[in-house]
Design an enzyme around this catalytic site. Structure first.
Site, PDB file in Angstrom:
ATOM      1  N   HIS A 290       0.748  -1.342  -0.077  1.00 36.28           N
ATOM      2  CA  HIS A 290      -0.028   0.018   0.073  1.00 36.28           C
ATOM      3  C   HIS A 290       0.735   1.272   0.073  1.00 36.28           C
ATOM      4  O   HIS A 290       0.797   2.342  -0.512  1.00 36.28           O
ATOM      5  CB  HIS A 290      -0.830  -0.281   1.193  1.00 36.28           C
ATOM      6  CG  HIS A 290      -1.808  -1.109   1.464  1.00 36.28           C
ATOM      7  ND1 HIS A 290      -1.953  -1.849   2.312  1.00 36.28           N
ATOM      8  CD2 HIS A 290      -2.688  -1.724   0.742  1.00 36.28           C
ATOM      9  CE1 HIS A 290      -2.914  -2.818   2.193  1.00 36.28           C
ATOM     10  NE2 HIS A 290      -3.345  -2.558   0.877  1.00 36.28           N
TER      11      HIS A 290
ATOM     12  N   LYS B 227     -16.352  -7.187   6.860  1.00 37.99           N
ATOM     13  CA  LYS B 227     -15.234  -7.507   7.523  1.00 37.99           C
ATOM     14  C   LYS B 227     -15.116  -6.946   8.904  1.00 37.99           C
ATOM     15  O   LYS B 227     -15.667  -5.921   9.389  1.00 37.99           O
ATOM     16  CB  LYS B 227     -14.080  -6.977   6.997  1.00 37.99           C
ATOM     17  CG  LYS B 227     -13.866  -7.364   5.512  1.00 37.99           C
ATOM     18  CD  LYS B 227     -12.405  -6.703   4.830  1.00 37.99           C
ATOM     19  CE  LYS B 227     -12.332  -6.860   3.515  1.00 37.99           C
ATOM     20  NZ  LYS B 227     -11.056  -6.403   2.888  1.00 37.99           N
TER      21      LYS B 227
ATOM     22  N   ARG C 125      -2.431  -6.652  -7.183  1.00 35.93           N
ATOM     23  CA  ARG C 125      -1.285  -7.512  -7.508  1.00 35.93           C
ATOM     24  C   ARG C 125      -1.324  -8.669  -8.284  1.00 35.93           C
ATOM     25  O   ARG C 125      -0.305  -9.061  -8.697  1.00 35.93           O
ATOM     26  CB  ARG C 125      -1.261  -8.206  -5.950  1.00 35.93           C
ATOM     27  CG  ARG C 125      -0.947  -7.306  -4.816  1.00 35.93           C
ATOM     28  CD  ARG C 125      -1.349  -8.144  -3.295  1.00 35.93           C
ATOM     29  NE  ARG C 125      -2.772  -8.405  -3.432  1.00 35.93           N
ATOM     30  CZ  ARG C 125      -3.185  -9.558  -2.593  1.00 35.93           C
ATOM     31  NH1 ARG C 125      -2.234 -10.148  -2.227  1.00 35.93           N
ATOM     32  NH2 ARG C 125      -4.334  -9.658  -2.686  1.00 35.93           N
TER      33      ARG C 125
ATOM     34  N   SER D 274      -2.854  -8.192   3.313  1.00 32.60           N
ATOM     35  CA  SER D 274      -3.203  -7.776   4.704  1.00 32.60           C
ATOM     36  C   SER D 274      -3.710  -9.265   5.171  1.00 32.60           C
ATOM     37  O   SER D 274      -3.667  -9.265   6.356  1.00 32.60           O
ATOM     38  CB  SER D 274      -4.349  -6.666   4.552  1.00 32.60           C
ATOM     39  OG  SER D 274      -3.861  -5.563   4.192  1.00 32.60           O
TER      40      SER D 274
END
Length: 151
Positions: A19, A43, A92, A130
């Site tokens: 990030h 989440k 990614r 993460s």
């Protein structure tokens, strides 16, 4: 705010070197980047929001053109409220693209002035997620090589 402002939204639980890399590289394209730590109803946070806000602020202390905010509203509404026209996202892999593309289409529907800009993660940070960092941390592993601050 000018049109040279980008909003980089995410839950950032935690905010990783990947990030950090996206934000620093984007400063070549934008006058200001606003890191927006959002609430994701899907989440449950692992790291407290206040902790992550403080840690991200410490990582960008030498970058006055980076601002950090928290929000609990639609990203499209936040972007409009901040006067920004660009959402910044990092990719990614192709899985990230599929997920981010769907979100960008909905954001564009909700606010047709928004453009989403994707930056490809630098290769050395591509394996960092993460989710993986949370798992390593949860079981006592050392995660400092993946974060731009000390936990």
């Amino acid at each position: 705010m000018s049109n040279k402002t980008a909003v980089f939204p995410g839950s950032f639980d935690p905010f990783t070197l990947g990030h950090f890399d996206i934000v620093v590289r984007s400063l070549k394209l934008f006058d200001e980047v606003i890191i927006a730590i959002g609430h994701n109803s899907q989440k449950k946070r692992y790291f407290p929001l206040e902790t992550m806000l403080s840690k991200i602020e410490s990582a960008f202390v030498e970058y006055p053109q980076v601002k950090i905010v928290t929000y609990d509203e639609l990203t499209a509404d936040l972007t409009k409220r901040l006067g920004a026209k660009v959402l910044l996202r990092g990719l990614r892999n192709t899985t990230d693209f599929e997920y981010e593309n769907s979100i960008s289409q909905v954001n564009r529907y909700l606010n047709d002035e928004i453009e989403t800009m994707f930056l490809i993660t630098s290769p050395k940070y591509a394996p960092i997620s993460s989710t993986i960092i949370r798992e390593v941390h949860k079981y006592g592993g050392d995660v400092k090589a993946f974060l731009p601050y000390e936990l």
